[in-house]
Design a protein around this motif. Structure first.
Motif, mmCIF file in Angstrom:
data_model
loop_
_atom_site.group_PDB
_atom_site.id
_atom_site.type_symbol
_atom_site.label_atom_id
_atom_site.label_comp_id
_atom_site.label_asym_id
_atom_site.label_seq_id
_atom_site.Cartn_x
_atom_site.Cartn_y
_atom_site.Cartn_z
ATOM 1 N N HIS A 173 13.663 -3.825 8.152
ATOM 2 C CA HIS A 173 12.752 -4.068 7.040
ATOM 3 C C HIS A 173 11.503 -3.205 7.171
ATOM 4 C CE1 HIS A 173 15.303 -7.646 6.859
ATOM 5 N NE2 HIS A 173 14.933 -7.755 5.598
ATOM 6 N N ASP A 174 11.017 -2.780 6.026
ATOM 7 C CA ASP A 174 9.775 -2.014 5.949
ATOM 8 C C ASP A 174 8.794 -2.815 5.101
ATOM 9 O OD1 ASP A 174 7.874 0.100 5.944
ATOM 10 O OD2 ASP A 174 8.663 0.791 4.010
ATOM 11 N N ARG A 175 7.752 -3.317 5.747
ATOM 12 C CA ARG A 175 6.754 -4.151 5.061
ATOM 13 C C ARG A 175 7.410 -5.336 4.367
ATOM 14 N NH1 ARG A 175 2.318 0.014 2.371
ATOM 15 N NH2 ARG A 175 2.157 1.432 4.162
ATOM 16 N N GLY A 176 8.391 -5.933 5.041
ATOM 17 C CA GLY A 176 9.044 -7.124 4.522
ATOM 18 C C GLY A 176 10.180 -6.869 3.570
ATOM 19 N N THR A 177 10.482 -5.603 3.269
ATOM 20 C CA THR A 177 11.548 -5.252 2.335
ATOM 21 C C THR A 177 12.654 -4.516 3.066
ATOM 22 O OG1 THR A 177 10.006 -5.057 0.481
ATOM 23 C CG2 THR A 177 12.123 -3.952 0.244
ATOM 24 N N SER A 178 13.900 -4.909 2.815
ATOM 25 C CA SER A 178 15.028 -4.212 3.417
ATOM 26 C C SER A 178 14.999 -2.745 3.018
ATOM 27 C CB SER A 178 16.346 -4.828 2.952
ATOM 28 O OG SER A 178 17.442 -3.983 3.263
ATOM 29 N N ALA A 179 15.053 -1.850 4.005
ATOM 30 C CA ALA A 179 15.045 -0.417 3.711
ATOM 31 C C ALA A 179 16.260 -0.028 2.875
ATOM 32 C CB ALA A 179 15.012 0.380 5.017
ATOM 33 N N SER A 180 17.412 -0.645 3.150
ATOM 34 C CA SER A 180 18.623 -0.331 2.388
ATOM 35 C C SER A 180 18.458 -0.728 0.928
ATOM 36 C CB SER A 180 19.828 -1.064 2.991
ATOM 37 O OG SER A 180 20.079 -0.640 4.307
ATOM 38 N N HIS A 181 17.906 -1.923 0.696
ATOM 39 C CA HIS A 181 17.697 -2.362 -0.682
ATOM 40 C C HIS A 181 16.686 -1.464 -1.393
ATOM 41 C CE1 HIS A 181 15.744 -4.628 -3.933
ATOM 42 N NE2 HIS A 181 16.962 -5.065 -4.151
ATOM 43 N N ALA A 182 15.612 -1.131 -0.702
ATOM 44 C CA ALA A 182 14.578 -0.291 -1.312
ATOM 45 C C ALA A 182 15.141 1.052 -1.749
ATOM 46 C CB ALA A 182 13.431 -0.093 -0.333
ATOM 47 N N TYR A 183 16.092 1.570 -0.970
ATOM 48 C CA TYR A 183 16.714 2.862 -1.300
ATOM 49 C C TYR A 183 17.745 2.720 -2.411
ATOM 50 C CZ TYR A 183 20.240 6.563 -0.831
ATOM 51 O OH TYR A 183 21.155 7.550 -1.088
ATOM 52 N N LEU A 184 18.692 1.815 -2.239
ATOM 53 C CA LEU A 184 19.812 1.718 -3.183
ATOM 54 C C LEU A 184 19.377 1.262 -4.570
ATOM 55 C CD1 LEU A 184 22.471 0.213 -0.783
ATOM 56 C CD2 LEU A 184 22.603 2.425 -1.922
ATOM 57 N N ASN A 185 18.215 0.633 -4.670
ATOM 58 C CA ASN A 185 17.773 0.119 -5.965
ATOM 59 C C ASN A 185 16.499 0.772 -6.473
ATOM 60 O OD1 ASN A 185 19.762 -2.114 -6.663
ATOM 61 N ND2 ASN A 185 19.266 -2.551 -4.530
ATOM 62 N N ARG A 186 16.199 1.980 -5.974
ATOM 63 C CA ARG A 186 15.034 2.684 -6.499
ATOM 64 C C ARG A 186 15.275 3.057 -7.962
ATOM 65 N NH1 ARG A 186 15.977 7.824 -2.921
ATOM 66 N NH2 ARG A 186 17.448 9.009 -4.187
ATOM 67 N N ASN A 187 14.187 3.200 -8.665
ATOM 68 C CA ASN A 187 14.210 3.636 -10.070
ATOM 69 C C ASN A 187 14.860 2.628 -11.009
ATOM 70 O OD1 ASN A 187 12.955 6.043 -9.357
ATOM 71 N ND2 ASN A 187 14.887 7.164 -9.169
ATOM 72 N N LYS A 188 15.139 1.401 -10.536
ATOM 73 C CA LYS A 188 15.784 0.396 -11.384
ATOM 74 C C LYS A 188 14.810 -0.752 -11.660
ATOM 75 C CE LYS A 188 20.042 1.276 -8.769
ATOM 76 N NZ LYS A 188 21.099 0.659 -7.943
ATOM 77 N N ARG A 189 14.915 -1.306 -12.837
ATOM 78 C CA ARG A 189 14.149 -2.508 -13.156
ATOM 79 C C ARG A 189 14.999 -3.743 -12.823
ATOM 80 N NH1 ARG A 189 11.348 -2.326 -18.933
ATOM 81 N NH2 ARG A 189 13.472 -1.946 -19.689
ATOM 82 N N SER A 190 14.349 -4.893 -12.676
ATOM 83 C CA SER A 190 15.040 -6.125 -12.335
ATOM 84 C C SER A 190 14.665 -7.247 -13.303
ATOM 85 C CB SER A 190 14.706 -6.563 -10.905
ATOM 86 O OG SER A 190 15.247 -7.853 -10.620
ATOM 87 N N LEU A 191 15.700 -7.853 -13.893
ATOM 88 C CA LEU A 191 15.545 -9.029 -14.753
ATOM 89 C C LEU A 191 16.311 -10.175 -14.105
ATOM 90 C CD1 LEU A 191 14.940 -10.607 -17.384
ATOM 91 C CD2 LEU A 191 16.938 -9.480 -18.409
ATOM 92 N N ALA A 192 15.626 -11.243 -13.738
ATOM 93 C CA ALA A 192 16.256 -12.382 -13.076
ATOM 94 C C ALA A 192 16.673 -13.413 -14.111
ATOM 95 C CB ALA A 192 15.302 -12.994 -12.057
ATOM 96 N N LEU A 193 17.980 -13.679 -14.212
ATOM 97 C CA LEU A 193 18.519 -14.639 -15.170
ATOM 98 C C LEU A 193 19.492 -15.585 -14.474
ATOM 99 C CD1 LEU A 193 19.408 -12.318 -18.203
ATOM 100 C CD2 LEU A 193 17.448 -13.859 -18.018
ATOM 101 N N ASP A 194 19.418 -16.865 -14.821
ATOM 102 C CA ASP A 194 20.389 -17.846 -14.340
ATOM 103 C C ASP A 194 21.546 -17.870 -15.332
ATOM 104 O OD1 ASP A 194 21.886 -19.945 -13.474
ATOM 105 O OD2 ASP A 194 20.300 -21.447 -13.599
ATOM 106 N N LEU A 195 22.617 -17.174 -14.995
ATOM 107 C CA LEU A 195 23.730 -17.010 -15.929
ATOM 108 C C LEU A 195 24.526 -18.292 -16.147
ATOM 109 C CD1 LEU A 195 25.020 -13.470 -14.884
ATOM 110 C CD2 LEU A 195 23.466 -14.085 -16.743
ATOM 111 N N LYS A 196 24.151 -19.363 -15.460
ATOM 112 C CA LYS A 196 24.786 -20.654 -15.716
ATOM 113 C C LYS A 196 24.171 -21.357 -16.924
ATOM 114 C CE LYS A 196 26.014 -21.375 -10.854
ATOM 115 N NZ LYS A 196 25.831 -22.236 -9.643
ATOM 116 N N GLN A 197 23.073 -20.806 -17.441
ATOM 117 C CA GLN A 197 22.390 -21.404 -18.583
ATOM 118 C C GLN A 197 22.666 -20.592 -19.849
ATOM 119 O OE1 GLN A 197 18.617 -23.284 -18.174
ATOM 120 N NE2 GLN A 197 18.401 -22.683 -16.006
ATOM 121 N N ALA A 198 22.918 -21.304 -20.930
ATOM 122 C CA ALA A 198 23.304 -20.666 -22.191
ATOM 123 C C ALA A 198 22.244 -19.689 -22.689
ATOM 124 C CB ALA A 198 23.574 -21.736 -23.243
#
Length: 391
Positions: free
Chosen positions: A51-76
């Motif tokens: 981790h780098d400053r609390g963030t997984s280095a792999s995640h920080a790399y593989l998901n650069r330049n992407k936006r994130s929308l958190a949705l609970d897909l169990k809800q209509a």
């Protein structure tokens, strides 16, 4: 600078490595990628060390330049938000087991009815059909079933657990990007999208380009250390006196002559590719390499075109003049004024690529922004958060 894929918008439901690596390539080339993430079941890649400053280095790399929308897909209401987004997106990329998206009402047929131009890709271990379609698996399993592991290893120790995820990246991610861009080109002619079924096992099987061709056409079953390129010849790695390694790929006569002359054994270049002579040659080469330290061998072969190169650590590779000249490390903004060193996009376009915008972000970092773009009011967004539809 917007990039060659700036016209594409991608909804990315994938996690871990295969799908995210594919959408990373698309994002690096300018596509707008929006990750749809669960607010309660985070991508396991987020907790993968280091981790780098609390963030997984792999995640920080593989998901650069992407936006994130958190949705609970169990809800209509969350599903309705996805359907609204789909109307304006070009590509859906998902990595669930077969049938999951259909049960959510987000399968290809349902979303195609909303947007006939939609290109929809599913990346799975074994594909959407066949007796293994619902079976769990990982990179090592796909390579095993595809036959790759049966001749990639040593006779005395068996298959090698590779450090690079060949099935996930070489099989899933790269084939996925090729398929998606082919579908985009086809849509330019037809005006309609299509569904792509990518199996990491299928794609790994296709990587048996040489050994597989030989077996299917000639019935030659490859085994460990039985072929020129899998350890059955001098084409191999050799230990140095101080325990480091050198790679030797001097297949052509001129390169072989340069290799043997440099080691002071020009007569070795006369050996043929017959197995018994190759065993003798390998033993002789190992003796010569073990006489010298790693740094001596690096200096010896630095000025020779002999297809002999040192096995570098990652720290050494990063500092190598060739990789530095190719600008394979990029400084990517963290979002707080600082930056993180990451592997750069390896593709070189004459028109260039857009500069990296940011590392991978927190779950739902762009939820409010995306919903506002869809026309949701501040009050409505707050309600969706209170009801945990949005994270």
């Amino acid at each position: 600078m917007s990039g060659p894929l700036a016209s594409l918008k991608v909804l990315d439901f994938s996690t871990l490595l295969p799908g995210p690596f594919a959408s990373l390539m698309l994002a690096d080339m300018g596509a707008e990628v929006l990750r749809i993430e669960s607010p309660t079941r985070p991508d396991l890649l987020r907790v993968l060390p280091p981790h780098d400053r609390g963030t997984s280095a792999s995640h920080a790399y593989l998901n650069r330049n992407k936006r994130s929308l958190a949705l609970d897909l169990k809800q209509a209401e969350a599903l309705e938000i996805v359907r609204t987004l789909v109307a304006d997106y070009d590509i859906v990329l998902e990595q669930f087991r077969p049938g999951v998206m259909e049960r959510l009402g987000l399968g290809y047929e349902a979303l195609k009815a909303i947007n006939p131009r939609l290109i929809y890709m599913s990346i799975t271990g074994y594909g959407q059909t066949g007796p293994y379609k619902d079976r769990a698996g990982h990179d090592i399993n796909y390579l095993a079933l595809a036959g790759v592991a049966s001749y990639t290893g040593r006779q005395d120790s068996g298959p090698l657990p590779l450090g690079v995820q060949v099935a996930d990246v070489g099989g899933g991610s790269l084939h996925a990007v090729v398929g998606l861009l082919a579908a985009v080109i086809a849509r330019q002619q037809s005006g309609v999208g299509q569904y792509l079924d990518v199996s990491m096992t299928d794609c790994s099987f296709s990587l048996n380009a040489m050994a597989g061709a030989g077996y299917l056409a000639c019935g030659v079953e490859p085994e460990w250390e039985s072929q020129v390129l899998n350890g059955g010849s001098f084409y191999d790695y050799y230990r140095t006196r101080d325990g480091r390694w050198m790679s030797v790929g001097s297949l052509e006569p001129a390169f072989m002559q340069a290799l043997c002359a440099a080691l002071g054994r020009p007569e070795l270049a006369a050996h043929s590719l017959k197995p018994e002579q190759q065993r003798v040659l390998k033993q002789a080469l190992q003796v010569e390499f073990e006489k010298r330290r790693f740094d001596e061998l690096c200096e010896l072969f630095a000025g020779l075109d002999a297809c002999v190169e040192p096995v570098l650590t990652l720290s050494e590779a990063v500092a190598h003049p060739q990789l530095k000249a190719r600008a394979l490390v990029s400084q990517v903004p963290r979002g707080d004024g600082s930056s993180q060193a990451q592997i750069a996009c390896p593709l070189k376009f004459s028109e260039g690529l857009p500069a990296p915008r940011h590392i991978g972000v927190a779950v739902g970092a762009h939820s409010d922004e995306v919903l506002a773009e869809l026309g949701f009011s501040v009050q409505r967004i707050a309600e969706l958060r209170r009801s945990k539809v949005v994270g």
